[in-house]
Design a protein around this motif. Structure first.
Motif, short mmCIF file in Angstrom:
data_model
loop_
_atom_site.label_atom_id
_atom_site.label_comp_id
_atom_site.label_asym_id
_atom_site.label_seq_id
_atom_site.Cartn_x
_atom_site.Cartn_y
_atom_site.Cartn_z
N ILE A 192 0.88 -1.17 0.00
CA ILE A 192 0.00 0.00 0.00
C ILE A 192 0.92 1.21 0.00
O ILE A 192 1.47 1.59 1.03
CB ILE A 192 -0.92 -0.01 1.23
CG1 ILE A 192 -1.73 -1.30 1.26
CG2 ILE A 192 -1.82 1.23 1.22
CD1 ILE A 192 -2.47 -1.53 2.56
N LEU A 193 1.12 1.77 -1.18
CA LEU A 193 2.06 2.86 -1.38
C LEU A 193 1.27 4.17 -1.43
O LEU A 193 0.44 4.36 -2.32
CB LEU A 193 2.82 2.62 -2.69
CG LEU A 193 4.05 3.42 -2.97
CD1 LEU A 193 5.12 3.18 -1.91
CD2 LEU A 193 4.61 3.04 -4.35
N SER A 194 1.51 5.04 -0.46
CA SER A 194 0.75 6.29 -0.39
C SER A 194 1.68 7.49 -0.53
O SER A 194 2.90 7.37 -0.43
CB SER A 194 -0.01 6.36 0.94
OG SER A 194 0.88 6.36 2.02
N ASP A 195 1.05 8.65 -0.74
CA ASP A 195 1.83 9.88 -0.81
C ASP A 195 1.38 10.83 0.30
O ASP A 195 0.51 10.49 1.11
CB ASP A 195 1.74 10.53 -2.20
CG ASP A 195 0.37 11.10 -2.53
OD1 ASP A 195 -0.56 10.97 -1.70
OD2 ASP A 195 0.21 11.66 -3.62
N TRP A 221 -8.03 -3.68 -10.48
CA TRP A 221 -6.94 -2.86 -9.98
C TRP A 221 -6.40 -3.51 -8.70
O TRP A 221 -7.16 -4.03 -7.90
CB TRP A 221 -7.42 -1.45 -9.68
CG TRP A 221 -7.77 -0.69 -10.92
CD1 TRP A 221 -8.97 -0.70 -11.58
CD2 TRP A 221 -6.92 0.17 -11.66
NE1 TRP A 221 -8.91 0.10 -12.67
CE2 TRP A 221 -7.66 0.66 -12.76
CE3 TRP A 221 -5.60 0.59 -11.51
CZ2 TRP A 221 -7.13 1.53 -13.68
CZ3 TRP A 221 -5.07 1.47 -12.43
CH2 TRP A 221 -5.83 1.93 -13.50
N TYR A 222 -5.09 -3.47 -8.54
CA TYR A 222 -4.42 -4.08 -7.40
C TYR A 222 -3.45 -3.08 -6.78
O TYR A 222 -2.94 -2.19 -7.47
CB TYR A 222 -3.57 -5.29 -7.83
CG TYR A 222 -4.34 -6.46 -8.34
CD1 TYR A 222 -4.63 -7.53 -7.50
CD2 TYR A 222 -4.76 -6.54 -9.66
CE1 TYR A 222 -5.32 -8.64 -7.96
CE2 TYR A 222 -5.46 -7.64 -10.13
CZ TYR A 222 -5.73 -8.68 -9.27
OH TYR A 222 -6.42 -9.77 -9.73
N PHE A 223 -3.15 -3.29 -5.51
CA PHE A 223 -1.98 -2.63 -4.96
C PHE A 223 -0.77 -3.29 -5.61
O PHE A 223 -0.80 -4.48 -5.92
CB PHE A 223 -1.92 -2.79 -3.44
CG PHE A 223 -2.99 -2.05 -2.70
CD1 PHE A 223 -3.07 -0.67 -2.78
CD2 PHE A 223 -3.93 -2.72 -1.95
CE1 PHE A 223 -4.07 0.03 -2.10
CE2 PHE A 223 -4.92 -2.04 -1.26
CZ PHE A 223 -4.99 -0.67 -1.35
N PRO A 224 0.32 -2.54 -5.84
CA PRO A 224 1.50 -3.15 -6.45
C PRO A 224 1.98 -4.35 -5.63
O PRO A 224 1.86 -4.38 -4.41
CB PRO A 224 2.55 -2.03 -6.42
CG PRO A 224 1.78 -0.77 -6.21
CD PRO A 224 0.52 -1.14 -5.49
#
Length: 142
Positions: A19-22, A38-41
């Protein structure tokens, strides 16, 4: 036929999702070329591969994003034994150092301020996007 194979061989798979967030509380999701969800990487890891090392590798391969393993926080560990197979998923979270705006995946993948390199599996990822937290329910996610 597939279930019969699974019943006989009892396959086991291991994988990671990140779960990559900004800084704007958006998360990155990817659309694979072989699926409409769609998937989390993330992706599969070898049986002897450390999950953190696998997560770092998957981010590099799918997005070209370089993240140090100590920046990954444990989010959860999930196991499933559905349909005679054993799946194990390690989930990590990570916040990007800098916020980035992009119009499409090519713009995103060419941003140097994310330490983006050439992806090794350009044929696997069809699209990449940031989602606001309230948008997550609007996409077909897996």
């Amino acid at each position: 036929m597939r279930r019969f194979y699974w019943f006989i061989l009892r396959p086991s798979t291991r994988g990671v999702r990140i779960i990559l967030s900004d800084k704007k509380d958006r998360v990155i999701v990817v659309l694979h070329t072989y699926d409409d969800l769609w998937y989390f990487p993330g992706g599969g890891i070898k049986s002897d591969e450390d999950p953190r090392a696998g997560a770092v590798r998957e981010l590099r391969e799918e997005l070209g994003v370089e993240v140090e393993s100590d920046k990954l926080e444990d989010f959860g560990h999930y196991e499933s034994q559905d349909e005679y197979k054993h799946d194990e998923i390690f989930v990590f979270s990570c916040e990007l150092e800098k916020s980035v705006d992009f119009g499409d995946s090519d713009d995103f993948l060419n941003q140097n301020n994310l330490s983006v390199s050439d992806r090794s599996d350009k044929l696997e990822i069809k699209d990449v996007k940031f989602l606001d937290m309230d948008e997550i329910d609007t996409l077909p996610l897996s």
